[in-house]
Design a protein around this motif. Structure first.
Motif, short mmCIF file in Angstrom:
data_model
loop_
_atom_site.label_atom_id
_atom_site.label_comp_id
_atom_site.label_asym_id
_atom_site.label_seq_id
_atom_site.Cartn_x
_atom_site.Cartn_y
_atom_site.Cartn_z
N GLY A 65 17.70 -0.77 8.64
CA GLY A 65 16.44 -0.42 8.00
C GLY A 65 16.60 0.69 6.98
N ALA A 66 15.48 1.33 6.65
CA ALA A 66 15.49 2.45 5.71
C ALA A 66 16.35 3.58 6.27
CB ALA A 66 14.07 2.93 5.45
N ALA A 67 17.17 4.18 5.40
CA ALA A 67 18.08 5.22 5.85
C ALA A 67 18.20 6.29 4.77
CB ALA A 67 19.45 4.64 6.18
N ILE A 68 18.20 7.55 5.21
CA ILE A 68 18.26 8.69 4.28
C ILE A 68 19.46 9.55 4.67
CG2 ILE A 68 17.16 10.87 3.65
CD1 ILE A 68 15.21 7.64 4.47
N GLU A 105 6.55 8.60 0.48
CA GLU A 105 6.81 7.17 0.33
C GLU A 105 7.92 6.69 1.26
OE1 GLU A 105 4.68 5.42 -1.15
OE2 GLU A 105 3.66 7.04 -2.22
N ILE A 106 8.60 7.59 1.95
CA ILE A 106 9.52 7.15 3.00
C ILE A 106 8.74 6.35 4.05
CG2 ILE A 106 11.02 7.93 4.89
CD1 ILE A 106 11.90 10.23 3.09
N THR A 107 7.49 6.74 4.29
CA THR A 107 6.66 5.98 5.25
C THR A 107 6.38 4.58 4.73
OG1 THR A 107 4.57 6.80 4.32
CG2 THR A 107 5.57 8.11 6.07
N THR A 108 6.32 4.41 3.41
CA THR A 108 6.13 3.07 2.84
C THR A 108 7.35 2.20 3.10
OG1 THR A 108 4.76 4.07 1.09
CG2 THR A 108 5.54 1.83 0.73
N PHE A 131 12.94 14.85 8.57
CA PHE A 131 11.68 14.30 8.06
C PHE A 131 11.75 12.78 8.07
CE2 PHE A 131 8.95 12.62 4.74
CZ PHE A 131 7.76 13.28 4.98
N ALA A 132 12.87 12.23 7.62
CA ALA A 132 13.02 10.77 7.60
C ALA A 132 12.90 10.21 9.01
CB ALA A 132 14.36 10.39 6.98
N GLY A 170 0.84 -1.20 0.00
CA GLY A 170 0.00 0.00 0.00
C GLY A 170 0.87 1.24 0.00
N ILE A 171 0.79 2.02 -1.05
CA ILE A 171 1.61 3.22 -1.20
C ILE A 171 0.80 4.46 -0.80
CG2 ILE A 171 3.32 2.40 -2.86
CD1 ILE A 171 -0.04 3.98 -3.78
N ARG A 172 1.46 5.63 -0.86
CA ARG A 172 0.79 6.86 -0.45
C ARG A 172 0.29 7.68 -1.63
NH1 ARG A 172 1.79 7.42 5.03
NH2 ARG A 172 -0.05 8.74 4.88
#
Length: 650
Positions: free
Chosen positions: A637-640, A560-563, A608-609, A160-162
């Motif tokens: 995990g996800a990293a910016i 989409e960072i939340t995705t 924000f990330a 599920g995307i934004r």
């Protein structure tokens, strides 16, 4: 007729949750219930008003009557009867209280019966479409429910995307990386039109994609109904296969043809599902189809005359150069092996970046505006160009002034913009088998490896000089990509946006064994982050996935960072923040215009990330760049990593 068993469902943990004179929507199994508390009694009514389906649990009790929130019709809060004796009362259900909790009794649900959507989703999965990106909404709920059942069986993954545009880009990237279609999924109207850009991205870059859209009921298409858009007409230019699913369609066959078209034509297929069709029961004998004996192999051998003409040119050549485009991705090993038999330099288009490592003795880097002087030098010195899977776009810069042998599986791509000496229509690996057999012991080409090494030495010396250029306005892009050359995992999948960040990436990043995904022909800003979602869905945690974007591109799909966080996608995102659409400013200057409206007001992307649940870090000093980039790659995990850069040091 035997009465069905009543199943009791707890709907309130404590009756104090619903005060006297109030109503509330609750769910018992799959049944929506309007729970009322009136004159000391708890009652349960069907939540749907019989007129337009209004949610009675969102209504109010006024003057002793339950009022529908949509059109104001009244019902008794306990009996469901309407005043005046009209035959439009509400069904009621048994209620009981135990230990201060409230329970509602509904009949035991019958076993699920296969619907049209069930048959079509199962067929889709059988054909290998197991990744879907999209957004569930009111006009696609029946199809979504069928996908849920397949996901529960472990056959399908839904993300599920934004924003639906991100769904289409993710599916496009998946197709580019794997050569197989993924699906993007939306509601009718605006959800579907949001996918249009990503669908075009897939189409022009020859990536298979399946678009699935909900639709309003067939009877109101064309009447200006809420969210009604004629999607078959609307998608007629982008979708090679484009059909509305009807009640009397051959449903499994229709899905089979949609997926088959996407695979064989490397194009977009679109199916739209009217509301009344999605939950329609399948015919008793309906079964899902499979691709067994339904799809042909694509190992097309080239025509003999074309082979003979190509062989004669290669025999005469002393300095051939091989050019690989994105269309050669699945055959890169065979092409490089062929180049080694000729001792020929190998260069790529920007879309084909990384098909040969820059460290390979025959690797000559990238051609064109995003490329290196090495590639253009060898092209200009060549006496023959062998072009595999490239489109000859203006950005690529393949000169038409040299003799050309072009090999492609698509006959329409051959001699697309100008004539070539030999156009060879065939699957690349099969064609190379024939070339190798016919040329064995018959080539007389020069060994170009020493020249290649010399040209690389000159370019690396030039890069070292540029690396010395610094500024108090930010870090240079050269420094960013030189640091990436040191730290980027060799097996990464790299997703690139458009803009100055992409030009610098093409010029300065030296690929080893990475794969690269970009919005090639369409050149759509915002591609990188959604593409990383699609790439991760393809490779999972078996390979690192890295996205490189500018500040302008990232803001297109920033949410989409939340995705990434929601689905535990350990994507590493590097954003070059210069507070400007730098490429556009550059084009304005080149066109002798004033620089106008290209400045950007950005958030702190690292903060924000972090607010989204990802790791975030901002780098403002070049001395910290290597340490923090290494830190980013070490995150689970996800990293910016946000890098403050100078727009002029590219």
């Amino acid at each position: 007729m035997q009465k069905k068993k009543i199943i009791w469902h707890k709907v309130l943990n404590n009756k104090s949750e619903l005060p006297e004179g109030r109503v509330k929507t609750v769910t018992a199994a799959h049944k929506g219930i309007c729970l009322t508390h009136f004159e000391g009694k708890f009652s349960a009514l069907d939540n749907k008003c019989p007129h337009q389906g209004g949610p009675l649990g969102e209504g109010t009790i006024e003057n002793g009557m339950l009022r529908c929130p949509w059109h104001g019709w009244d019902y008794h809060p306990c009996t469901g009867n309407s005043p005046g004796g009209f035959d439009d009362g509400i069904e009621t259900f048994e209620v009981k209280e135990e230990n201060n909790a409230i329970y509602v009794g509904v009949e035991e649900e019958a076993d699920h019966q296969a619907t049209v959507s069930d048959i079509m989703v199962e067929t889709m999965v059988n054909w290998g479409v197991t990744k879907v990106f999209g957004m569930v909404g009111h006009s696609n709920l029946g199809f979504a429910d069928a996908m849920k059942r397949q996901e529960q069986k472990g056959n399908l993954s839904f993300y599920g995307i934004r924003h639906e545009g991100a769904a289409a880009f993710a599916a496009s990237a998946y197709g580019k990386l794997t050569g197989k279609p993924a699906a993007c999924f939306s509601i009718a109207g605006p959800g579907a039109t949001n996918m249009y850009t990503g669908m075009w991205d897939a189409k022009v870059d020859r990536a298979p994609l399946l678009a699935l859209t909900g639709q309003v009921a067939t009877q109101v298409v064309g009447t200006g109904n809420f969210q009604e858009v004629d999607l078959v007409r609307g998608f007629s230019t982008v979708a090679e296969f484009n059909q509305r699913v009807q009640s009397d369609s051959k449903h499994a066959e229709l899905m089979s043809l949609a997926v088959k078209s996407a695979i064989l034509k490397r194009d977009v297929s679109h199916l739209t599902f009217p509301d009344e069709v999605q939950e329609k029961l399948a015919k008793p004998n309906a079964i899902a189809q499979t691709p067994d004996k339904r799809i042909t192999q694509m190992e097309i051998a080239p025509p003999k005359d074309a082979v003979n003409d190509a062989i004669e040119l290669i025999k005469k050549s002393k300095r051939p150069v091989i050019i690989m485009g994105h269309g050669a991705r699945a055959h890169k090993k065979e092409v490089v092996k062929f180049a080694e038999s000729l001792n020929a330099a190998v260069v790529t288009t920007f879309k084909g970046k990384g098909l040969i490592a820059d460290s390979h003795p025959l690797g000559g880097g990238v051609l064109g505006r995003s490329g290196t002087p090495i590639a253009s030098w060898f092209m200009n010195e060549a006496d023959l160009l062998l072009v595999f899977g490239a489109s000859f776009s203006n950005h690529t810069g393949i000169t038409p002034k040299k003799p050309i042998i072009q090999i492609d599986f698509d006959p329409m791509a051959l001699s697309k913009f100008h004539k070539v000496e030999v156009a060879v229509w065939g699957e690349i690996s099969r064609t190379l088998e024939i070339f190798n057999r016919e040329l064995k012991g018959k080539v007389n080409t020069l060994n170009q490896t020493e020249e290649i090494a010399a040209r690389w030495k000159i370019w690396k010396e030039e890069k070292a000089k540029r690396l010395l250029e610094t500024s108090d306005k930010g870090i240079s892009s050269i420094a960013v990509f030189e640091t990436m050359n040191k730290l980027t995992p060799e097996n990464a999948v790299m997703c690139v946006d458009v803009g100055n960040n992409a030009y610098s990436f093409g010029r300065y990043f030296e690929p080893t064994n990475q794969d690269f995904l970009m919005s090639g022909y369409l050149g759509s800003i915002g591609f990188a982050l959604p593409a990383a979602i699609g790439a991760w869905s393809a490779v999972g945690n078996s390979r690192p996935v890295i996205a490189v974007a500018g500040d302008g591109g990232l803001c297109q799909y920033l949410a989409e960072i939340t995705t990434l966080v929601k689905y535990n996608m350990p994507v590493k995102l590097i954003v070059l923040n210069n507070h400007e659409l730098g490429k556009i400013s550059k084009e304005q200057r080149a066109g002798e215009f004033d620089v106008w409206k290209t400045s950007l007001s950005n958030p702190n992307f690292a903060e924000f990330a972090s607010s989204c649940g990802a790791w975030g870090k901002r780098v403002e000093n070049q001395d910290d760049l290597e340490k923090e980039m290494k830190n980013m790659f070490e995150q689970d995990g996800a990293a910016i990593l946000e890098i403050m850069t100078d727009v002029n040091l590219i």
